[in-house]
Design a protein around this motif. Structure first.
Motif, mmCIF file in Angstrom:
data_model
loop_
_atom_site.group_PDB
_atom_site.id
_atom_site.type_symbol
_atom_site.label_atom_id
_atom_site.label_comp_id
_atom_site.label_asym_id
_atom_site.label_seq_id
_atom_site.Cartn_x
_atom_site.Cartn_y
_atom_site.Cartn_z
ATOM 1 N N MET A 27 -2.192 -14.364 -9.793
ATOM 2 C CA MET A 27 -1.360 -14.514 -10.989
ATOM 3 C C MET A 27 0.116 -14.248 -10.685
ATOM 4 N N HIS A 28 0.444 -14.162 -9.394
ATOM 5 C CA HIS A 28 1.828 -13.958 -8.941
ATOM 6 C C HIS A 28 2.383 -12.604 -9.366
ATOM 7 N N ARG A 29 1.502 -11.616 -9.482
ATOM 8 C CA ARG A 29 1.933 -10.265 -9.825
ATOM 9 C C ARG A 29 2.051 -9.423 -8.546
ATOM 10 N N PRO A 30 3.088 -8.611 -8.428
ATOM 11 C CA PRO A 30 3.133 -7.664 -7.309
ATOM 12 C C PRO A 30 2.095 -6.567 -7.514
ATOM 13 N N VAL A 31 1.539 -6.080 -6.423
ATOM 14 C CA VAL A 31 0.470 -5.080 -6.464
ATOM 15 C C VAL A 31 0.833 -3.912 -5.558
ATOM 16 N N ILE A 32 0.621 -2.698 -6.067
ATOM 17 C CA ILE A 32 0.685 -1.501 -5.234
ATOM 18 C C ILE A 32 -0.691 -0.856 -5.283
ATOM 19 N N VAL A 33 -1.312 -0.694 -4.133
ATOM 20 C CA VAL A 33 -2.620 -0.055 -4.072
ATOM 21 C C VAL A 33 -2.467 1.349 -3.508
ATOM 22 N N ASP A 34 -3.123 2.287 -4.152
ATOM 23 C CA ASP A 34 -3.075 3.686 -3.734
ATOM 24 C C ASP A 34 -3.981 3.875 -2.524
ATOM 25 N N CYS B 286 0.851 -1.191 0.000
ATOM 26 C CA CYS B 286 0.000 0.000 0.000
ATOM 27 C C CYS B 286 0.882 1.234 0.000
ATOM 28 N N LEU B 287 0.621 2.148 -0.910
ATOM 29 C CA LEU B 287 1.316 3.432 -0.931
ATOM 30 C C LEU B 287 0.430 4.468 -0.245
ATOM 31 N N LEU B 288 0.932 5.030 0.842
ATOM 32 C CA LEU B 288 0.203 6.049 1.587
ATOM 33 C C LEU B 288 0.922 7.385 1.500
ATOM 34 N N GLY B 289 0.182 8.449 1.709
ATOM 35 C CA GLY B 289 0.731 9.794 1.756
ATOM 36 C C GLY B 289 -0.410 10.780 1.864
ATOM 37 N N VAL B 290 -0.120 11.990 2.283
ATOM 38 C CA VAL B 290 -1.160 13.006 2.362
ATOM 39 C C VAL B 290 -1.604 13.383 0.956
ATOM 40 N N GLN C 213 -10.852 -3.264 8.500
ATOM 41 C CA GLN C 213 -9.774 -3.978 9.182
ATOM 42 C C GLN C 213 -9.848 -5.481 8.973
ATOM 43 N N SER C 214 -11.004 -5.971 8.525
ATOM 44 C CA SER C 214 -11.133 -7.399 8.236
ATOM 45 C C SER C 214 -10.604 -7.755 6.852
ATOM 46 N N LEU C 215 -10.346 -6.778 6.011
ATOM 47 C CA LEU C 215 -9.825 -7.043 4.671
ATOM 48 C C LEU C 215 -8.378 -7.527 4.759
ATOM 49 N N PRO C 216 -7.901 -8.269 3.746
ATOM 50 C CA PRO C 216 -6.505 -8.726 3.767
ATOM 51 C C PRO C 216 -5.539 -7.558 3.922
ATOM 52 N N LYS C 217 -4.507 -7.775 4.699
ATOM 53 C CA LYS C 217 -3.532 -6.721 4.972
ATOM 54 C C LYS C 217 -2.413 -6.746 3.938
ATOM 55 N N PRO C 218 -1.890 -5.569 3.588
ATOM 56 C CA PRO C 218 -0.720 -5.546 2.713
ATOM 57 C C PRO C 218 0.516 -6.069 3.434
#
Length: 210
Positions: free
Chosen positions: A89-96, A9-13, A121-126
């Motif tokens: 599919m064994h792909r890396p994922v970055i979620v905004d 997960c990419l976080l930022g203001v 909070q019940s969703l899969p964690k990065p």
């Protein structure tokens, strides 16, 4: 290829540079999946009920329960339709931002029913949160226009509001490893740093930028 897909997960203001960074990564490294809930916003924000409003204004008009339910749906849909299939599919994922930034804003503004947090909070964690640490004052200088959820409806309050959001979203993600990335670095350096974390095999042979 990686043995298994990895989820970051990419976080930022707001205006920290996340979109610019993710667009650059998507352009140069097509083997990395980029996810954002806005990919669904045009079909899920009740367009028939509020046809003349953009997604932020639509969310502002909803009540606490429907607002929470709407975003829980978007966050789950994002995982089920983009993140999960890419990982399979064994792909890396970055979620905004995933659900962290929206939930942080709801906490600061006290605008959502409490079930928002338990569902999210019940969703899969990065595997990790990559925090794009851009000074809020620099982010403020970049903002030409602001919606309600970027400044609590008062453009002059962007900096103090974003400080609260920053602290809250990092608190919500405290059970996930957090890696700081200096948002003041040049774009090429940021791309290199993120890709080395997310998919080190890929960084050796990037696709030329289009």
């Amino acid at each position: 290829m990686l043995e298994t897909g990895q989820f970051f997960c990419l976080l930022g203001v707001d205006a920290s540079g996340k979109t610019t960074l993710l667009n650059a990564i998507a352009d140069r490294y097509p083997d990395i999946t980029i996810a954002h809930w806005k990919q669904f916003s045009s079909v899920t924000m009740f367009p028939d009920l509020l046809p003349d409003l953009d997604p932020p204004e639509t969310l502002r008009r909803l009540g606490p329960h429907s607002r929470a339910a709407q975003f829980c749906y978007l966050a789950a849909l994002e995982y089920d339709m983009i993140i999960g299939p890419a990982l399979a599919m064994h792909r890396p994922v970055i979620v905004d931002s995933y659900w962290y930034k929206f939930a942080a804003k709801m906490k600061v503004l006290d605008m959502a029913a409490p079930f928002l947090y338990s569902v999210c909070q019940s969703l899969p964690k990065p595997e990790a949160v990559l925090f794009l640490d851009t000074p809020i004052e620099i982010a403020h200088q970049r903002k030409q226009e602001m919606n309600f959820f970027e400044c609590n409806g008062r453009p002059a309050d962007f900096v103090p509001f974003q400080r609260l959001v920053r602290a809250t979203m990092l608190h919500l993600a405290e059970d996930v490893p957090q890696l700081r990335i200096d948002g003041r670095a040049p774009l090429d350096a940021l791309v290199q740093q993120v890709v080395e974390i997310v998919h080190p095999e890929c960084v050796r042979a990037p696709v030329p930028a289009r």
